[in-house]
Design a protein around this motif. Sequence first.
Motif, PDB file in Angstrom:
ATOM      1  N   ALA A 215       0.934 -74.487 -18.260  1.00  0.00           N
ATOM      2  CA  ALA A 215       2.161 -73.359 -18.637  1.00  0.00           C
ATOM      3  C   ALA A 215       2.021 -72.736 -20.009  1.00  0.00           C
ATOM      4  O   ALA A 215       1.875 -71.598 -20.063  1.00  0.00           O
ATOM      5  CB  ALA A 215       3.285 -74.048 -18.445  1.00  0.00           C
ATOM      6  N   ILE A 216       1.585 -73.727 -21.165  1.00  0.00           N
ATOM      7  CA  ILE A 216       1.387 -72.993 -22.257  1.00  0.00           C
ATOM      8  C   ILE A 216      -0.109 -72.019 -22.357  1.00  0.00           C
ATOM      9  O   ILE A 216       0.199 -70.997 -22.867  1.00  0.00           O
ATOM     10  CB  ILE A 216       1.160 -74.270 -23.211  1.00  0.00           C
ATOM     11  N   LEU A 217      -0.799 -72.508 -21.563  1.00  0.00           N
ATOM     12  CA  LEU A 217      -1.962 -71.796 -21.665  1.00  0.00           C
ATOM     13  C   LEU A 217      -1.811 -70.232 -20.917  1.00  0.00           C
ATOM     14  O   LEU A 217      -2.531 -69.364 -21.470  1.00  0.00           O
ATOM     15  CB  LEU A 217      -3.145 -72.502 -20.983  1.00  0.00           C
ATOM     16  N   THR A 218      -1.030 -70.485 -19.797  1.00  0.00           N
ATOM     17  CA  THR A 218      -0.695 -69.199 -19.200  1.00  0.00           C
ATOM     18  C   THR A 218      -0.130 -67.980 -20.148  1.00  0.00           C
ATOM     19  O   THR A 218      -0.558 -67.104 -20.256  1.00  0.00           O
ATOM     20  CB  THR A 218       0.338 -69.540 -17.792  1.00  0.00           C
ATOM     21  N   HIS A 219       0.862 -68.855 -21.011  1.00  0.00           N
ATOM     22  CA  HIS A 219       1.508 -67.839 -21.985  1.00  0.00           C
ATOM     23  C   HIS A 219       0.561 -67.214 -22.869  1.00  0.00           C
ATOM     24  O   HIS A 219       0.617 -66.265 -23.267  1.00  0.00           O
ATOM     25  CB  HIS A 219       2.929 -68.329 -22.549  1.00  0.00           C
TER      26      HIS A 219
END
Length: 360
Positions: A215-219
């Motif tokens: 999720a953090i990487l997606t952002h």
Amino acid sequence: KIETVRVALAERSYDIEIGSGTLAALPEFLRARTDSDHAVVITDGNVEGLYADAASDLLVGDGWEVDLFAVDPGETSKSVEVVEELWNVMLDEGADRKSIVVAIGGGVVGDLAGFAAASFARGLEFFQVPTTLLAQVDSSVGGKVGINLPGAKNMVGAFWQPRGVLCDVDAMQSLPDREYRAGLAEVVKYGVILDADFFAYLEANIEAINVRDAAILTHIVQRSCRLKADVVEQDERELTGLRASLNYGHTFGHAFEAIGEYEELLHGEAVAAGMRCAMQLAVRLGRVDEATYARQESLLSALNLLVDPLEADGQDLLRLMYRDKKTAAGKLRFILPSRIGHVELVSDVPEIDILASLEV
Ligand code: NAD
Ligand code: ZN
């Protein structure tokens, strides 16, 4: 959750889709953007077994005719010889203007396949599936494609915008640690040059970044692509100098890469070292305060990116900086921060300060 970054360009706009598991939807992603049913998939020997074989199978299952070609992994594949090989493969497989090229891999594959796509039959539709962090946040945005000449990196190429870019952050799980961190260096760069909030977001999410949380990487990929796209949209062909801000840390970084003969340091590692030098130079010139320097140092440190510049003679490095192709009219110009989120282009920097800032 899937994020979309729309890159709006004068001639045509395209989407970058980012998320976890998006690769499974590659057939639909392509179908929504092309009428073709012949895909030339270009990858490298590492990514082939990890992702490109499976992606090709999905396409075949969806009714595509697929020709997969894997080049040797590594920068040496960005050569005239390999492009010629690709042209011949495309000719043999009956590729024509109705075929598409799909690059599945890191920046090497993207640059190479994009150049083959731009040049074969005067241009084929091109799609990117970047599988390194560097490719997701940097090389697949902006439309620059190309190859190296023996003494000159990225010397032959084109601006060839993709029809779409599909980023699956799950691909980060298999990336070697050094490659992952090298990509993070460019991410930190975006924060320093353009976006203080993003920089703070990185500071606040160190743990999650270090374990490659999806999720953090997606952002992070979404924000990085958006920031680079904003610059590219305003300066698509690198004419106004705005795009130069993206070279923060790169004047020093290119010299470190070159002094290590492109074998000691990955590009991102050299950029991390270069950002430390550039920030130090900004402090020396009184353009930024020590606290800002310290903030960049601690973020780089937390991401395990406190790469020491290579031990090298200052004069040698200076000479390499002058030789860098981005040196306009024999003058060294530096992108220097004035605070987190803001940089300025500075020329006429005394050599004594440049030399002093090499020691971080
Ligand atoms: P790369 O393409 O060589 O990939 C690095 C390594 O990771 C390779 O060995 C590759 O096989 C492997 N790999 C790729 N994806 C993987 C995965 N998911 N899991 C495991 N291994 C994987 O290097 P890179 O850092 O992605 O790209 C560097 C290239 O990008 C350089 O040639 C540089 O010039 C170019 N670049 C281009 C632009 C642009 O605007 N076009 C911008 C920046 C960099
Ligand atoms: Zn870079």
